[in-house]
Design an enzyme around this catalytic site. Structure first.
Site, PDB file in Angstrom:
ATOM      1  N   HIS A  27       0.815  -1.215   0.000  1.00  0.00           N
ATOM      2  CA  HIS A  27       0.000   0.000   0.000  1.00  0.00           C
ATOM      3  C   HIS A  27       0.850   1.267   0.000  1.00  0.00           C
ATOM      4  O   HIS A  27       0.592   2.187  -0.752  1.00  0.00           O
ATOM      5  CB  HIS A  27      -0.950  -0.010   1.194  1.00  0.00           C
ATOM      6  CG  HIS A  27      -1.984   1.057   1.153  1.00  0.00           C
ATOM      7  ND1 HIS A  27      -1.717   2.364   1.472  1.00  0.00           N
ATOM      8  CD2 HIS A  27      -3.292   1.009   0.822  1.00  0.00           C
ATOM      9  CE1 HIS A  27      -2.819   3.080   1.337  1.00  0.00           C
ATOM     10  NE2 HIS A  27      -3.794   2.285   0.955  1.00  0.00           N
ATOM     11  N   ARG A  28       1.827   1.395   0.843  1.00  0.00           N
ATOM     12  CA  ARG A  28       2.792   2.486   0.948  1.00  0.00           C
ATOM     13  C   ARG A  28       2.245   3.802   1.499  1.00  0.00           C
ATOM     14  O   ARG A  28       2.990   4.761   1.641  1.00  0.00           O
ATOM     15  CB  ARG A  28       3.500   2.766  -0.379  1.00  0.00           C
ATOM     16  CG  ARG A  28       4.337   1.614  -0.833  1.00  0.00           C
ATOM     17  CD  ARG A  28       5.307   1.895  -1.923  1.00  0.00           C
ATOM     18  NE  ARG A  28       5.031   3.040  -2.755  1.00  0.00           N
ATOM     19  CZ  ARG A  28       5.955   3.685  -3.436  1.00  0.00           C
ATOM     20  NH1 ARG A  28       7.200   3.296  -3.390  1.00  0.00           N
ATOM     21  NH2 ARG A  28       5.643   4.712  -4.196  1.00  0.00           N
ATOM     22  N   ASP A  29       0.981   3.912   1.823  1.00  0.00           N
ATOM     23  CA  ASP A  29       0.466   5.124   2.471  1.00  0.00           C
ATOM     24  C   ASP A  29      -0.664   4.754   3.428  1.00  0.00           C
ATOM     25  O   ASP A  29      -1.727   5.360   3.430  1.00  0.00           O
ATOM     26  CB  ASP A  29      -0.003   6.149   1.443  1.00  0.00           C
ATOM     27  CG  ASP A  29      -0.229   7.531   2.059  1.00  0.00           C
ATOM     28  OD1 ASP A  29       0.357   7.825   3.126  1.00  0.00           O
ATOM     29  OD2 ASP A  29      -0.992   8.327   1.477  1.00  0.00           O
ATOM     30  N   LEU A  30      -0.416   3.727   4.226  1.00  0.00           N
ATOM     31  CA  LEU A  30      -1.424   3.273   5.170  1.00  0.00           C
ATOM     32  C   LEU A  30      -1.421   4.197   6.383  1.00  0.00           C
ATOM     33  O   LEU A  30      -0.392   4.388   7.031  1.00  0.00           O
ATOM     34  CB  LEU A  30      -1.119   1.835   5.586  1.00  0.00           C
ATOM     35  CG  LEU A  30      -2.249   1.070   6.247  1.00  0.00           C
ATOM     36  CD1 LEU A  30      -3.494   1.054   5.375  1.00  0.00           C
ATOM     37  CD2 LEU A  30      -1.807  -0.341   6.543  1.00  0.00           C
ATOM     38  N   ASN A  72      -6.872   6.474   5.563  1.00  0.00           N
ATOM     39  CA  ASN A  72      -6.984   5.512   4.462  1.00  0.00           C
ATOM     40  C   ASN A  72      -7.528   4.162   4.920  1.00  0.00           C
ATOM     41  O   ASN A  72      -7.520   3.199   4.163  1.00  0.00           O
ATOM     42  CB  ASN A  72      -5.639   5.321   3.769  1.00  0.00           C
ATOM     43  CG  ASN A  72      -5.259   6.530   2.947  1.00  0.00           C
ATOM     44  OD1 ASN A  72      -6.107   7.347   2.591  1.00  0.00           O
ATOM     45  ND2 ASN A  72      -3.988   6.667   2.651  1.00  0.00           N
TER      46      ASN A  72
END
Length: 156
Positions: free
Chosen positions: A62-65, A69
């Protein structure tokens, strides 16, 4: 979820699926009203890990949890949204500079990504989920504020 609106489109020469969930709040919204109990946090962590396990089995990170979000349905089940920074780990891409690796929300980044410039992988996403849930229970992913104290705590 009964009321889901979706649409397809092309943005920046990439196919996109746009979805809007009506009546579903984010974990950040929930945290604005009240902290999660430890039992709620453990349940959310377990279900979140199940979702990440499915994504990671397909080599997607995911890289932007972060709390905004993570959406919660009427039963409190998590729904991950905003895959704009997600990456397929099997795709051949050029290694980016430190600045490229730092896309996302630093409060939830694993120390190896934030301070050593490593590419965010599966373990870093697990860290992000843990930081988000810790914040939902305690009010902060770290003791202190979210600037210098965050960096100091992450280095320890």
């Amino acid at each position: 979820i009964k009321d889901v609106r979706q649409d397809f489109g092309i943005v920046d020469r990439q196919y996109r699926l746009f979805m809007m969930y009506e009546g579903v709040e984010s974990l950040a919204d929930r945290m604005g009203r009240e902290k999660l109990s430890e039992d709620e946090a453990l349940t959310l962590l377990q279900k979140g890990l199940g979702i990440l396990g499915q994504l990671h089995s397909h080599e997607i990170v995911h890289r932007d949890l972060k709390p905004s979000n993570i959406r919660l349905d009427a039963d409190g089940n998590p729904i991950l949204v905003d895959f704009g920074l997600a990456r397929d780990l099997t795709a051949r891409t050029q290694t980016g500079s430190l600045g490229i690796n730092l896309l996302g929300s630093y409060q939830y980044m694993a120390p190896e990504v934030l301070f050593r410039g490593q590419k965010p992988g599966k373990a870093a996403v697990l860290y992000s989920l843990g930081a988000a849930i810790l914040e939902a229970v305690s009010g902060s992913p770290f003791a202190g504020d979210r600037t210098a104290a965050t960096h100091d705590q992450a280095l320890k």
